[in-house]
Design a protein around this motif. Sequence first.
Motif, PDB file in Angstrom:
ATOM      1  N   ILE A 133       0.834  -1.205   0.000  1.00 46.07           N
ATOM      2  CA  ILE A 133       0.000   0.000   0.000  1.00 46.07           C
ATOM      3  C   ILE A 133       0.871   1.257   0.000  1.00 46.07           C
ATOM      4  O   ILE A 133       0.538   2.274  -0.626  1.00 46.07           O
ATOM      5  CB  ILE A 133      -0.969  -0.019   1.204  1.00 46.07           C
ATOM      6  CG1 ILE A 133      -2.027  -1.106   0.994  1.00 46.07           C
ATOM      7  CG2 ILE A 133      -1.637   1.339   1.392  1.00 46.07           C
ATOM      8  CD1 ILE A 133      -2.943  -1.322   2.174  1.00 46.07           C
ATOM      9  N   THR A 159       1.749   2.436  -3.363  1.00 46.75           N
ATOM     10  CA  THR A 159       0.661   3.150  -4.061  1.00 46.75           C
ATOM     11  C   THR A 159       0.453   4.563  -3.537  1.00 46.75           C
ATOM     12  O   THR A 159      -0.433   5.271  -4.025  1.00 46.75           O
ATOM     13  CB  THR A 159      -0.672   2.389  -3.925  1.00 46.75           C
ATOM     14  OG1 THR A 159      -1.124   2.447  -2.558  1.00 46.75           O
ATOM     15  CG2 THR A 159      -0.535   0.945  -4.379  1.00 46.75           C
ATOM     16  N   GLY A 216      -3.949   2.160  -2.000  1.00 45.51           N
ATOM     17  CA  GLY A 216      -4.292   0.788  -2.347  1.00 45.51           C
ATOM     18  C   GLY A 216      -4.492   0.654  -3.850  1.00 45.51           C
ATOM     19  O   GLY A 216      -4.372   1.633  -4.603  1.00 45.51           O
ATOM     20  N   VAL A 220      -4.936  -5.282   0.165  1.00 49.66           N
ATOM     21  CA  VAL A 220      -4.306  -4.163  -0.553  1.00 49.66           C
ATOM     22  C   VAL A 220      -5.261  -3.472  -1.515  1.00 49.66           C
ATOM     23  O   VAL A 220      -4.856  -2.565  -2.249  1.00 49.66           O
ATOM     24  CB  VAL A 220      -3.037  -4.633  -1.315  1.00 49.66           C
ATOM     25  CG1 VAL A 220      -2.014  -5.197  -0.354  1.00 49.66           C
ATOM     26  CG2 VAL A 220      -3.372  -5.639  -2.412  1.00 49.66           C
ATOM     27  N   GLY A 250      -7.821  -0.847  -2.847  1.00 51.16           N
ATOM     28  CA  GLY A 250      -8.234   0.518  -2.565  1.00 51.16           C
ATOM     29  C   GLY A 250      -9.736   0.651  -2.660  1.00 51.16           C
ATOM     30  O   GLY A 250     -10.464  -0.342  -2.837  1.00 51.16           O
TER      31      GLY A 250
END
Length: 420
Positions: A251, A254, A258, A278, A280
């Motif tokens: 995460i 990113t 996520g 993970v 989003g």
Amino acid sequence: MKAKAVRLHGANDLRLDEFELPEIKDDEILVKVVSDSVCMSTYKCAILGTKHKRVHEDVADHPAIMGHEMAGDIVKVGAKHQDKFKPGMKFTLQPALNYKGTMWSPGYSYEFFGGDTTYCIIPAEVMELGCLLEYKGKAYYEASLAEPMSCSIGAFNANYHTKMGVYTHEMGIKEGGKLAILAGAGPMGLGALTYALHRDVRPGMIVVTDINQERLDRAEHLFPVEEAKADGIELHFVNTGNMEDPAAELIKITGGTGFDDVFCYAPVAQVVELSSAVLGRDGCLNFFAGPTDNKFSAKMNFYDVHYNSTHVMGTTGGNTDDMIESLRLTAENRINPAVMVTHIGGLDAACQTTLNLPKIPGGKKLIYTHLEMPLIALTDLRSRADEDSRYGELADIVDAHKGLWCPEAEEYLLKNFIKE
């Protein structure tokens, strides 16, 4: 005519049989199979026998030809199909027939139709469904690999996203989004990666994870991060094996959001749970890897399902449109399915290769059905040059193509290794 094929007689009972093919009917087509790549689904079929959903109950009396990722030449065409198909045409096919509600498929369900054979008979339903495709490319293996590639293409097309307050699904991965391929440095994961990098609708970030550093190193060699960056994609290869908190680390890559799309390429509970962790907001988890255990389960975060609109789905196989897309992108040199291949062998190696597939390292095992050859890793070709100079010639060709199988290598193999 005589045919030789790897056939399923029961659970863990594969045999290389020689038998007589019946004369084709007016609605059937006789083909010569040249190449067939071994699928993990074929291994599952081989170990399960009649417990597999696609295997018929009387397989002991009517053994099924194994293999479904096939390509070859049309030999004889029944009267009903002579307007469209001609002897001498190259072919490949979409094996996910779904004919009249059945799960029958070549490589699982037919006595005279499958890929691990010298010759076979394509039944009427394949043409009726539009699943027999003329192949106009040069290399047979690319047509064989169009089927596994179509599986990942189908998965990308089947993912979906939503909008708050609107009850519609927007199909496909999120354009410009963040995409993860977990347990993704194996053959199917690399097929997904070459597609993700070069399809029309692409993500802005791709993260490929695995716990095998050697596989990750090979993946990065084949797909340099700088090349992806030049195409506008931020690419990461991540070993989660030694991470204390893999979800938090992924995460973090990113930027805390996520992932929009997560593809799970291993039927392992920990990988599924990591995939869920993970996601989003509005993230779509595609459980791609099929388990053999019909009670397989894993945890998913249902708080996120409710409050963050995360969702899960699964795909198995692609459809004919996905197969056509695979062939088109390969012909345009936009994707290279050879990234999946690490071994070649002859039909005499197919039984043991299939039954021991999970124990054999590397990626796809490519079988040439008119060839007698043990299963050989591409990296081992040169070590056999002392016993046979042809292996050295083949190694030179492979090394000139980043260690990958290629049309030139196949052409040399078919010309120099097969005894007519």
